[in-house]
Design a protein around this motif. Sequence first.
Motif, mmCIF file in Angstrom:
data_model
loop_
_atom_site.group_PDB
_atom_site.id
_atom_site.type_symbol
_atom_site.label_atom_id
_atom_site.label_comp_id
_atom_site.label_asym_id
_atom_site.label_seq_id
_atom_site.Cartn_x
_atom_site.Cartn_y
_atom_site.Cartn_z
ATOM 1 N N ALA A 201 -14.871 -2.475 2.222
ATOM 2 C CA ALA A 201 -14.302 -3.681 1.624
ATOM 3 C C ALA A 201 -14.003 -3.469 0.146
ATOM 4 C CB ALA A 201 -15.262 -4.851 1.812
ATOM 5 N N ALA A 202 -14.878 -2.741 -0.547
ATOM 6 C CA ALA A 202 -14.629 -2.454 -1.962
ATOM 7 C C ALA A 202 -13.382 -1.588 -2.133
ATOM 8 C CB ALA A 202 -15.849 -1.773 -2.573
ATOM 9 N N SER A 203 -13.203 -0.602 -1.249
ATOM 10 C CA SER A 203 -12.007 0.244 -1.321
ATOM 11 C C SER A 203 -10.750 -0.565 -1.042
ATOM 12 C CB SER A 203 -12.126 1.394 -0.321
ATOM 13 O OG SER A 203 -13.238 2.211 -0.614
ATOM 14 N N LEU A 204 -10.836 -1.466 -0.062
ATOM 15 C CA LEU A 204 -9.681 -2.299 0.263
ATOM 16 C C LEU A 204 -9.372 -3.268 -0.869
ATOM 17 C CD1 LEU A 204 -7.670 -2.770 2.566
ATOM 18 C CD2 LEU A 204 -9.212 -4.529 3.439
ATOM 19 N N GLU A 205 -10.395 -3.795 -1.504
ATOM 20 C CA GLU A 205 -10.175 -4.702 -2.636
ATOM 21 C C GLU A 205 -9.515 -3.958 -3.791
ATOM 22 O OE1 GLU A 205 -12.750 -7.760 -5.490
ATOM 23 O OE2 GLU A 205 -13.714 -6.597 -3.906
ATOM 24 N N ARG A 206 -9.938 -2.726 -4.024
ATOM 25 C CA ARG A 206 -9.319 -1.916 -5.087
ATOM 26 C C ARG A 206 -7.856 -1.649 -4.762
ATOM 27 N NH1 ARG A 206 -8.524 3.600 -5.728
ATOM 28 N NH2 ARG A 206 -8.393 4.300 -7.904
ATOM 29 N N LEU A 211 -2.113 -2.777 -5.735
ATOM 30 C CA LEU A 211 -0.825 -3.249 -5.215
ATOM 31 C C LEU A 211 -0.312 -4.446 -6.007
ATOM 32 C CD1 LEU A 211 -1.366 -3.010 -1.347
ATOM 33 C CD2 LEU A 211 0.253 -1.681 -2.702
ATOM 34 N N ALA A 212 -1.214 -5.356 -6.338
ATOM 35 C CA ALA A 212 -0.803 -6.545 -7.085
ATOM 36 C C ALA A 212 -0.420 -6.210 -8.519
ATOM 37 C CB ALA A 212 -1.923 -7.584 -7.071
ATOM 38 N N ASP A 214 0.521 -2.905 -9.863
ATOM 39 C CA ASP A 214 1.523 -1.865 -10.110
ATOM 40 C C ASP A 214 2.534 -1.696 -8.985
ATOM 41 O OD1 ASP A 214 0.177 -1.328 -12.491
ATOM 42 O OD2 ASP A 214 -1.157 0.099 -11.513
ATOM 43 N N GLY A 215 2.384 -2.424 -7.881
ATOM 44 C CA GLY A 215 3.355 -2.302 -6.817
ATOM 45 C C GLY A 215 2.904 -1.352 -5.719
ATOM 46 N N PRO A 216 3.737 -1.177 -4.683
ATOM 47 C CA PRO A 216 3.354 -0.349 -3.529
ATOM 48 C C PRO A 216 3.065 1.097 -3.857
ATOM 49 C CG PRO A 216 5.265 -1.715 -3.034
ATOM 50 C CD PRO A 216 5.026 -1.835 -4.496
ATOM 51 N N SER A 217 3.769 1.678 -4.845
ATOM 52 C CA SER A 217 3.543 3.087 -5.157
ATOM 53 C C SER A 217 2.129 3.322 -5.679
ATOM 54 C CB SER A 217 4.561 3.562 -6.194
ATOM 55 O OG SER A 217 4.441 2.791 -7.398
ATOM 56 N N ALA A 218 1.624 2.398 -6.489
ATOM 57 C CA ALA A 218 0.262 2.539 -6.998
ATOM 58 C C ALA A 218 -0.748 2.387 -5.886
ATOM 59 C CB ALA A 218 -0.001 1.503 -8.092
ATOM 60 N N GLY A 219 -0.467 1.491 -4.937
ATOM 61 C CA GLY A 219 -1.376 1.333 -3.813
ATOM 62 C C GLY A 219 -1.476 2.587 -2.996
ATOM 63 N N ALA A 220 -0.340 3.266 -2.800
ATOM 64 C CA ALA A 220 -0.372 4.513 -2.044
ATOM 65 C C ALA A 220 -1.130 5.582 -2.793
ATOM 66 C CB ALA A 220 1.056 4.968 -1.754
ATOM 67 N N GLU A 221 -0.908 5.662 -4.139
ATOM 68 C CA GLU A 221 -1.630 6.646 -4.943
ATOM 69 C C GLU A 221 -3.112 6.348 -4.979
ATOM 70 O OE1 GLU A 221 0.203 6.546 -8.699
ATOM 71 O OE2 GLU A 221 2.118 7.395 -8.031
ATOM 72 N N GLY A 222 -3.464 5.072 -4.897
ATOM 73 C CA GLY A 222 -4.871 4.693 -4.968
ATOM 74 C C GLY A 222 -5.613 4.828 -3.665
ATOM 75 N N GLY A 223 -4.948 5.367 -2.649
ATOM 76 C CA GLY A 223 -5.639 5.596 -1.386
ATOM 77 C C GLY A 223 -5.642 4.408 -0.475
ATOM 78 N N ALA A 224 -4.482 3.734 -0.351
ATOM 79 C CA ALA A 224 -4.424 2.550 0.504
ATOM 80 C C ALA A 224 -4.689 2.906 1.954
ATOM 81 C CB ALA A 224 -3.049 1.889 0.370
ATOM 82 N N GLY A 225 -4.088 4.017 2.388
ATOM 83 C CA GLY A 225 -4.298 4.423 3.776
ATOM 84 C C GLY A 225 -5.747 4.765 4.060
ATOM 85 N N ALA A 226 -6.390 5.453 3.117
ATOM 86 C CA ALA A 226 -7.793 5.816 3.308
ATOM 87 C C ALA A 226 -8.673 4.579 3.330
ATOM 88 C CB ALA A 226 -8.234 6.768 2.194
ATOM 89 N N ALA A 227 -8.369 3.606 2.481
ATOM 90 C CA ALA A 227 -9.184 2.381 2.454
ATOM 91 C C ALA A 227 -9.038 1.606 3.752
ATOM 92 C CB ALA A 227 -8.763 1.506 1.268
ATOM 93 N N THR A 228 -7.801 1.508 4.232
ATOM 94 C CA THR A 228 -7.589 0.793 5.491
ATOM 95 C C THR A 228 -8.305 1.504 6.639
ATOM 96 O OG1 THR A 228 -5.440 0.085 4.679
ATOM 97 C CG2 THR A 228 -5.842 -0.116 7.040
#
Length: 236
Positions: A201-206, A211-212, A214-228
């Motif tokens: 949950a902490a990874s998903l919140e990050r 995403l909110a 810096d946009g979708p590119s930052a979410g991908a760089e921040g490990g969105a797939g790994a968090a999900t």
Amino acid sequence: PAKDPGPLEDGPGTVPTRGPEPGSKEEAGEQEPWPEAPPVGQPPLPWWAPADPRVPLEDDPPDDIFRAQLVLVILQTCGSYFIVGVDKKRLLRFLPFFQRYLLSKVRVPVSVEYAALDLLDDLESQLRKIEYKKQARRLEKQIESLGKGTAAGRKKSRELKALSPERLPTPFARLRTWEEAHLAVETLERGEALRAVGQAAASLERRNFLLARDGPSAGAEGGAGAATKEMEEALA
């Protein structure tokens, strides 16, 4: 003459006793059957429990203790390598599961039971000795830094003299019944599952924060797939 109280009445100074019930197995001279294993599937598995040894498996019947014997041989041979560092944590986590597994069996031979008790005694003794040496070194350093002639130093010296492996707390629980073992394992599994969900949950919140901001590119760089993926695995 004194009246005979009979088998169902309490006579003076005697312990009340009861004879066998008419038509019972005791009256017929039959022995009670070996206690059965806990009922399968009652209650259903909670969300945090991946397995239950009461569930019968074709490869591991309720009266088969081959796997338990293998574990005993392995720990008797190289258990001394699992009592320090990270391996110690793994060993202490494994022991409640192993004790619950043994208690889930319908029948455990006396030789296997004694081997398990001897193994637990040996591991406990080794863990106590290691903890004793650790605390003794800590007290010696404190005495050296405080000074042997000071009041605090003399107090630490008395603590060092009174220290012994036998007085240290038990390094792991000795589980006597199925209920105790099952409760210990459930508590351990539930705590681990809740920590995993919290981390996911902490990874998903990050990820959502990035995403909110810096946009979708930052979410991908921040490990969105790994968090999900972490959240899905934690809730699986």
